[in-house]
Design an enzyme around this catalytic site. Sequence first.
Site, short mmCIF file in Angstrom:
data_model
loop_
_atom_site.label_atom_id
_atom_site.label_comp_id
_atom_site.label_asym_id
_atom_site.label_seq_id
_atom_site.Cartn_x
_atom_site.Cartn_y
_atom_site.Cartn_z
N CYS A 86 0.82 -1.22 0.00
CA CYS A 86 0.00 0.00 0.00
C CYS A 86 0.86 1.27 0.00
O CYS A 86 1.46 1.58 -1.02
CB CYS A 86 -1.00 -0.06 1.16
N HIS B 147 -3.44 -5.10 1.73
CA HIS B 147 -2.77 -5.40 3.00
C HIS B 147 -2.88 -6.89 3.33
O HIS B 147 -3.82 -7.29 4.00
CB HIS B 147 -3.45 -4.63 4.14
N GLU C 266 -1.30 -8.53 5.46
CA GLU C 266 -1.03 -8.80 6.88
C GLU C 266 -2.30 -8.75 7.72
O GLU C 266 -2.29 -9.08 8.90
CB GLU C 266 0.02 -7.81 7.41
N1 GLN Z 1 -3.69 6.36 1.01
C1 GLN Z 1 -2.39 6.12 1.56
C2 GLN Z 1 -1.33 6.92 0.81
O1 GLN Z 1 -1.59 7.43 -0.22
C3 GLN Z 1 -2.04 4.65 1.53
C4 GLN Z 1 -3.01 3.88 2.39
C5 GLN Z 1 -2.47 2.64 3.01
O2 GLN Z 1 -1.27 2.42 3.09
N2 GLN Z 1 -3.38 1.82 3.51
O3 GLN Z 1 -0.24 7.04 1.27
#
Ligand code: GLN
Length: 196
Positions: free
Chosen positions: A81, A175, A177
Amino acid sequence: MKKPTIGVLALQGAVREHLQILEACGARGVALKYPAELRLCEGLILPGGESTTIGKLMVACGFMEELHALSRAGIPIYGTCAGLIVMARRITEGDQPLLGLMDITARRNAFGRQVDSFETDLVLEDIAKKQQPFRAVFIRAPWIDEVGPEVQVMGEFGGKVVMAREDGMLVSAFHPELTGDDRVHRYFLNMVEEAS
Ligand code: GLN
C-alpha cells in the site's frame, strides 16, 4: 533454512501485523527505527500507512541512501500500500519523497472516496489460483497505472494492476497482513531464501 530476519520499517503505519505474520511463517520480524538496523536484515517490508509521512520520515531519519544500498545489494524488499507508493519511480500526482526503486507509476487513493476500503477475492500469479483466491483488504489503496518492461504483473482488480514484482522487489496495493492468509508473506520469504 535458518530463520531469516525480516525488517519492517517502523516509522509510521501498520507494523505490528506484519511482525506477527512473519513470526507465524517461521521468520524473525524486527521493527526498524534506525538505518543502522538494516544491516541485520535479509529482507525488508515497507508497511502501509501514509506515504507522504513515511517518505518524509525516511528522509529525516537518513533511510533513503541506506535503502538504495540495500536494494543494490539484492536484499528483497516488499512494499504494501503506502509502501508500494514509496517504492514507485513515479506517481501520477503531487510531489513527495519516493525511493523510486521500481519501474512503476502509482496512483494514490486510486479507488476513490465511495470505496475507501473494501475486500475482494483475487487471483495472484504464483500465489493464489481461482479455486483458492486470496482475500485482499484495500484501505485507501493505490493502483499501478504503468509498469516497465521488466515488471511482472501478479494481480489485477477491475483491470488495474494491484500486485507486481521486479527482480527482488515486490509490491501490493492491498494489506495481506490483515487476514490470516500468509501466502503472500510466504512468497516473499521464498524470494528472501532465493536471494541469500
Ligand atoms: N492512502 C495512503 C497513501 O496514499 C495509503 C493507504 C495505506 O497504506 N493503507 O499514502
